[in-house]
Scaffold this active site. Structure first.
Site, PDB file in Angstrom:
ATOM      1  N   TYR A 164      13.121  90.903  46.761  1.00  0.00           N
ATOM      2  CA  TYR A 164      13.995  91.372  47.833  1.00  0.00           C
ATOM      3  C   TYR A 164      15.440  90.966  47.564  1.00  0.00           C
ATOM      4  O   TYR A 164      16.344  91.794  47.598  1.00  0.00           O
ATOM      5  CB  TYR A 164      13.537  90.816  49.183  1.00  0.00           C
ATOM      6  CG  TYR A 164      14.443  91.218  50.323  1.00  0.00           C
ATOM      7  CD1 TYR A 164      14.380  92.500  50.863  1.00  0.00           C
ATOM      8  CD2 TYR A 164      15.359  90.325  50.861  1.00  0.00           C
ATOM      9  CE1 TYR A 164      15.197  92.886  51.906  1.00  0.00           C
ATOM     10  CE2 TYR A 164      16.195  90.692  51.903  1.00  0.00           C
ATOM     11  CZ  TYR A 164      16.109  91.970  52.423  1.00  0.00           C
ATOM     12  OH  TYR A 164      16.946  92.342  53.455  1.00  0.00           O
ATOM     13  N   LYS A 168      18.764  93.344  46.742  1.00  0.00           N
ATOM     14  CA  LYS A 168      19.955  93.371  47.591  1.00  0.00           C
ATOM     15  C   LYS A 168      21.216  92.985  46.809  1.00  0.00           C
ATOM     16  O   LYS A 168      22.296  93.513  47.073  1.00  0.00           O
ATOM     17  CB  LYS A 168      19.750  92.480  48.829  1.00  0.00           C
ATOM     18  CG  LYS A 168      18.701  93.038  49.783  1.00  0.00           C
ATOM     19  CD  LYS A 168      19.066  94.453  50.265  1.00  0.00           C
ATOM     20  CE  LYS A 168      18.103  94.978  51.299  1.00  0.00           C
ATOM     21  NZ  LYS A 168      18.565  96.226  51.919  1.00  0.00           N
TER      22      LYS A 168
END
Length: 187
Positions: A164, A168
Site C-alpha cells: 500500500y 501511494k
C-alpha cells in the site's frame, strides 16, 4: 450558484467513504458528477450497482446531476468507459478525482505473492490509465483538473504498510511528474 456550477467531475471509488463525500460535495457546489465504483461484483455485468447508484440517486434526489459507472478502473477499458459516460451524459469532463484505492496491510517480506501487483493495479495504474485517456481532451479544452488521492502513506513509511505504502509513493511521483508535464497546457 456553486463554485463548480456547470462543471463535470468524475470521481473514482465514489460509492462510499471519502470518494462518496467528495462526489456529494462536488454536486453540492453545482457539478454534474460521474460516480465510479465497481461495487461488490468488481464492475461489469452482474456487479452490485448499490454503492455507485445509491450515491448518484442521493445527488439527483437533492436536485443535482449524477450518473453511476460500474467499471473497474484497474482495467484500461473500464477507465475509458468513465470518460465515455461523462461525455455521453454531460458533453465533456472538466475534472477527475482519482480516489479508487485498496489497502492490504502487510510487511513487504511477509505479504502474499502478487499483493504488490494487485495493489498497484488499483492504486496507481488506474489513475495512470484514466489520466492518459483524459489528458488529450483536457489539452483540447485548454483546461482541466486532475486530483490524485495519495494518502499520508505517500509521505511517511510505516510498519505494516508494505505494498500500500509503495503504491501511494508511486502515485505521488506520478502526480508530481504529471503536474510538470501539464503546466504548459493550463491543466
Amino acid at each position: 450558484m456553486g463554485m463548480l456550477e456547470g462543471k463535470v467531475v468524475a470521481v473514482t471509488g465514489a460509492g462510499r467513504g471519502v470518494g462518496r463525500e467528495i462526489a456529494l460535495l462536488c454536486a453540492k457546489h453545482g457539478a454534474a458528477v460521474v460516480i465510479n465504483d465497481p461495487g461488490v461484483g468488481g464492475g461489469g455485468e452482474g456487479a452490485d450497482a448499490g454503492p455507485a447508484q445509491e450515491t448518484a440517486n442521493d445527488i439527483v434526489a437533492a436536485g443535482g446531476k449524477a450518473i453511476a459507472n460500474l467499471a473497474s478502473v484497474a482495467d484500461p477499458l473500464g477507465a475509458a468507459s468513465i470518460i465515455e459516460d461523462a461525455v455521453k451524459a454531460f458533453g465533456r469532463i472538466d475534472a477527475v478525482v482519482n480516489n479508487a484505492g485498496i489497502f492490504e496491510p502487510g510487511s513487504v517480506h511477509e505479504e502474499p505473492e502478487g499483493q504488490l501487483e494487485k495493489v498497484m493495479r488499483v492504486n496507481l495504474y488506474a489513475a495512470y490509465h484514466l489520466t492518459r485517456i483524459l489528458v488529450p481532451q483536457m489539452i483540447r479544452q485548454k483546461s482541466g483538473h486532475i486530483f490524485n488521492m495519495c494518502s499520508v502513506a505517500a509521505l511517511q513509511a510505516y510498519p505494516n504498510g508494505g505494498s500500500y505504502s509503495i503504491s501511494k509513493w508511486a502515485l505521488l511521483g506520478f502526480n508530481n511528474n504529471l503536474r510538470e508535464e501539464l503546466k504548459p497546457h493550463g491543466i
